[in-house]
Scaffold this active site. Structure first.
Site, mmCIF file in Angstrom:
data_model
loop_
_atom_site.group_PDB
_atom_site.id
_atom_site.type_symbol
_atom_site.label_atom_id
_atom_site.label_comp_id
_atom_site.label_asym_id
_atom_site.label_seq_id
_atom_site.Cartn_x
_atom_site.Cartn_y
_atom_site.Cartn_z
ATOM 1 N N ASP B 7 0.835 -1.195 0.000
ATOM 2 C CA ASP B 7 0.000 0.000 0.000
ATOM 3 C C ASP B 7 0.879 1.258 0.000
ATOM 4 O O ASP B 7 2.065 1.200 0.341
ATOM 5 C CB ASP B 7 -0.881 -0.050 1.263
ATOM 6 C CG ASP B 7 -1.793 1.132 1.374
ATOM 7 O OD1 ASP B 7 -2.304 1.590 0.332
ATOM 8 O OD2 ASP B 7 -2.004 1.599 2.513
ATOM 9 N N ASP B 9 -0.404 4.991 1.102
ATOM 10 C CA ASP B 9 -0.666 5.939 2.190
ATOM 11 C C ASP B 9 -0.497 5.285 3.553
ATOM 12 O O ASP B 9 -1.097 4.247 3.842
ATOM 13 C CB ASP B 9 -2.083 6.511 2.057
ATOM 14 C CG ASP B 9 -2.198 7.376 0.819
ATOM 15 O OD1 ASP B 9 -1.337 8.247 0.633
ATOM 16 O OD2 ASP B 9 -3.119 7.155 0.016
#
Lengths: 174, 174
Positions: B7, B9
């Protein structure tokens, strides 16, 4: 609920038609999609022009106003009743395209939504039961059932179940 | 070669830090990340402010200048030698973000490339052996091994193997 992944360019959208228009207007040519389908040497000449003059794919606006394939909206809407539908588009090569593709999808397929939209480079990490795509490079690594959507550039490919239009997709799935 | 999906963020990028800065400057507050970690009622007040004032996530530029997590660049580079690394970011909710995230990745992680970048809504169609993510909603539907990357909003979650920083990721995988 089984999952269908659906490509955008030349599957939902008439991208080749727009590319032909761009080549014609930029190089002062008069290629037509119907003639390219019939005439292999003309097709080779067209692809040579396209390979050397495809910078318009990176220009803002290119992906915004492409025509929708006949029957695509109605059939995808029907598919959604029986399947989990994801749009999976190889778009990260074209940074401008992603916002434009979201706008285009929202305009023509508002019932899909950003939650079910994927923009990627390679597609081989996509997990679904079916992938409808016009590119062999995407179908060959797919772990579910690959379905080739006919396009100018894939008519010679024999190794996949093929659909020629959205009526045939409806017939296959609904 | 096993595949790791990572991922962006709050895993590669210090997104919460930038969000705290935005809330502070827009609402004239003085939240600090360290205090929020320690004080649960302060954290609840912060998230209330954030829920009502998060329009900046949709504004151009937000995702361009977020700081990179310590050691992330070096560890991802090392991971690439042993694994197929994909960046998988839930980004289609924020149409402006995708181009900015590509620019950010190209700036900080140029060795990854658009081919190994995926922007999506839901992540449950991602096929990989590992997913390193800070959101339970992404980990819970993942078919491989889910790994929770610690963030302000997930410290209460118990059900996943957890990493607190990129040194711990390196220790786990390399």
């Amino acid at each position: 609920m089984k999952r269908i992944a659906i490509d955008m360019d030349d599957v939902l959208a008439e991208t080749s038609i727009k590319i032909i228009d761009q080549i014609n207007s930029r190089l002062n040519k008069s290629y037509s999609h119907d003639e390219l389908l019939k005439d292999n040497s003309l097709k080779m000449a067209f692809y040579q022009d396209y390979q050397s003059n495809n910078q318009f794919l990176w220009e803002p606006g290119f992906f915004l106003d492409i025509a929708v394939k006949d029957d695509a909206v109605e059939v995808v809407k029907q598919l959604q009743k029986k399947y989990e539908v994801f749009i999976v588009s190889a778009a990260t090569e074209f940074p401008e395209s992603m916002k434009e593709k979201l706008v285009w999808l929202e305009q023509h397929f508002p019932f899909i939504g950003w939650q079910h939209t994927v923009f990627c480079g390679h597609k081989h990490m996509i997990q679904a039961d079916y992938l409808i795509d016009d590119h062999e490079k995407n179908l060959i690594t797919f772990s579910g059932k690959p379905i080739l959507y006919s396009a100018l550039h894939n008519l010679h490919i024999q190794d996949y179940e093929r659909v020629n239009n959205w009526k045939e997709v409806a017939h296959m799935f609904i």
